[in-house]
Write a protein that holds these residues in place. Structure first.
Motif, PDB file in Angstrom:
ATOM      1  N   SER A  66      41.936 -20.117  -7.893  1.00 32.65           N
ATOM      2  CA  SER A  66      42.750 -20.742  -8.941  1.00 32.65           C
ATOM      3  C   SER A  66      43.386 -22.061  -8.525  1.00 32.65           C
ATOM      4  O   SER A  66      43.898 -22.785  -9.382  1.00 32.65           O
ATOM      5  N   ALA A  67      43.365 -22.395  -7.253  1.00 35.47           N
ATOM      6  CA  ALA A  67      43.986 -23.642  -6.804  1.00 35.47           C
ATOM      7  C   ALA A  67      43.231 -24.848  -7.354  1.00 35.47           C
ATOM      8  O   ALA A  67      41.993 -24.867  -7.356  1.00 35.47           O
ATOM      9  N   PRO A  68      43.941 -25.854  -7.822  1.00 37.27           N
ATOM     10  CA  PRO A  68      43.266 -27.052  -8.325  1.00 37.27           C
ATOM     11  C   PRO A  68      42.671 -27.866  -7.183  1.00 37.27           C
ATOM     12  O   PRO A  68      43.014 -27.663  -6.016  1.00 37.27           O
ATOM     13  N   PRO A  69      41.775 -28.792  -7.504  1.00 40.19           N
ATOM     14  CA  PRO A  69      41.232 -29.674  -6.464  1.00 40.19           C
ATOM     15  C   PRO A  69      42.374 -30.401  -5.747  1.00 40.19           C
ATOM     16  O   PRO A  69      43.369 -30.782  -6.349  1.00 40.19           O
ATOM     17  N   VAL A  92      48.945 -19.711   3.433  1.00 39.74           N
ATOM     18  CA  VAL A  92      49.561 -20.988   3.075  1.00 39.74           C
ATOM     19  C   VAL A  92      48.653 -21.706   2.089  1.00 39.74           C
ATOM     20  O   VAL A  92      47.434 -21.496   2.073  1.00 39.74           O
ATOM     21  N   VAL A  93      49.272 -22.527   1.264  1.00 38.49           N
ATOM     22  CA  VAL A  93      48.521 -23.476   0.438  1.00 38.49           C
ATOM     23  C   VAL A  93      48.922 -24.864   0.912  1.00 38.49           C
ATOM     24  O   VAL A  93      50.107 -25.209   0.905  1.00 38.49           O
ATOM     25  N   VAL A  94      47.919 -25.615   1.360  1.00 40.05           N
ATOM     26  CA  VAL A  94      48.177 -26.955   1.903  1.00 40.05           C
ATOM     27  C   VAL A  94      47.422 -27.993   1.097  1.00 40.05           C
ATOM     28  O   VAL A  94      46.479 -27.679   0.365  1.00 40.05           O
ATOM     29  N   ARG A  95      47.872 -29.221   1.221  1.00 37.18           N
ATOM     30  CA  ARG A  95      47.104 -30.321   0.656  1.00 37.18           C
ATOM     31  C   ARG A  95      45.779 -30.414   1.407  1.00 37.18           C
ATOM     32  O   ARG A  95      45.739 -30.299   2.633  1.00 37.18           O
ATOM     33  N   ALA A  96      44.709 -30.629   0.666  1.00 39.85           N
ATOM     34  CA  ALA A  96      43.374 -30.591   1.272  1.00 39.85           C
ATOM     35  C   ALA A  96      43.209 -31.613   2.381  1.00 39.85           C
ATOM     36  O   ALA A  96      42.442 -31.387   3.330  1.00 39.85           O
ATOM     37  N   ASN A  97      43.931 -32.719   2.314  1.00 41.23           N
ATOM     38  CA  ASN A  97      43.788 -33.725   3.376  1.00 41.23           C
ATOM     39  C   ASN A  97      44.411 -33.271   4.688  1.00 41.23           C
ATOM     40  O   ASN A  97      44.276 -33.946   5.708  1.00 41.23           O
ATOM     41  N   PRO A 182      53.351 -23.303  -7.584  1.00 44.95           N
ATOM     42  CA  PRO A 182      52.940 -24.706  -7.503  1.00 44.95           C
ATOM     43  C   PRO A 182      51.720 -25.046  -8.361  1.00 44.95           C
ATOM     44  O   PRO A 182      51.380 -26.211  -8.515  1.00 44.95           O
ATOM     45  N   PHE A 183      51.071 -24.015  -8.928  1.00 42.08           N
ATOM     46  CA  PHE A 183      50.029 -24.185  -9.931  1.00 42.08           C
ATOM     47  C   PHE A 183      49.938 -22.852 -10.667  1.00 42.08           C
ATOM     48  O   PHE A 183      50.410 -21.821 -10.181  1.00 42.08           O
ATOM     49  N   PRO A 184      49.373 -22.847 -11.878  1.00 39.04           N
ATOM     50  CA  PRO A 184      49.380 -21.613 -12.670  1.00 39.04           C
ATOM     51  C   PRO A 184      48.537 -20.502 -12.034  1.00 39.04           C
ATOM     52  O   PRO A 184      47.389 -20.720 -11.631  1.00 39.04           O
ATOM     53  N   VAL A 185      49.132 -19.301 -11.947  1.00 40.17           N
ATOM     54  CA  VAL A 185      48.408 -18.106 -11.524  1.00 40.17           C
ATOM     55  C   VAL A 185      48.877 -16.937 -12.378  1.00 40.17           C
ATOM     56  O   VAL A 185      50.036 -16.884 -12.801  1.00 40.17           O
TER      57      VAL A 185
END
Length: 202
Positions: A66-69, A92-97, A182-185
């Protein structure tokens, strides 16, 4: 008959003055898997329960789908908070960079949007008190704490309050968890419970 000398103590058994550092986790030999560093002291993982394993798999799998790009969920990976603190959230959810190499062993806390801890018997105080304070000081915007209440998952959701720099509770979820940040779930928490046993063959 002479008794064999005892094996030497592992190097991490005696900390240096001031404690170990975040960099030491990558270089100390014979450290157990999933060792964290909290206030300069190594913290070792106890054997996982079925609930813990299922919860980590559930959240990492559903957040991945479900995490956005631009965002990357990762399970059981250490994050750098400061010189003396390198904890390992369960997810954890991290920024892809933040993912620079398949060989890297940690993320900077500044790239973490969400930290999730699944509470074990040995981690209650760390997950309820110690780690949230450190995550908030590191300005991680969202923190979820997952607990086992009689075999069912309960999720306590916290968001960083900019004015105080501390987490504030934004919800407690029992069977269904639906949040927009931080994003819809939209999650069916009952899926974490053990599956019904198959009926015995007649």
């Amino acid at each position: 008959m002479n008794a064999e000398p005892p094996p030497p103590a592992p190097q991490w058994a005696v900390p240096p003055e001031g404690g170990w550092t975040a960099d030491d986790l990558d270089t100390l030999p014979t450290l157990p898997p999933h060792t964290e560093l909290i206030d300069g002291s190594p913290v070792f993982a106890c054997p996982q329960t079925v609930f813990h394993s299922r919860a980590v798999s559930f959240f990492s799998g559903h957040l991945l789908s479900s995490a956005p790009p631009g965002l990357e969920p990762v399970a059981r990976f250490t994050i750098d908070i400061d010189r003396s603190n390198r904890p390992e959230p369960d997810v954890v959810v991290v920024r892809a960079n933040a993912v620079e190499s398949l060989r890297q062993t940690r993320f900077p806390a500044s790239n973490v949007l969400l930290a999730i801890e699944v509470v074990s018997n040995d981690s209650v105080t760390r997950d309820r008190e110690t780690k949230p304070v450190k995550y908030a000081r590191a300005k991680i915007p969202h923190y979820w704490r997952v607990e086992n209440h009689d075999g069912r998952a309960v999720v306590y959701v916290f968001e960083l309050e900019p004015a105080t720099g501390a987490y504030t509770s934004t919800g407690i979820f029992h069977d269904r968890m639906k949040v927009s940040v931080p994003f819809p779930v939209d999650l069916d928490l009952s899926a974490i419970a053990p599956r019904p046993r198959a009926a015995d063959p007649q």
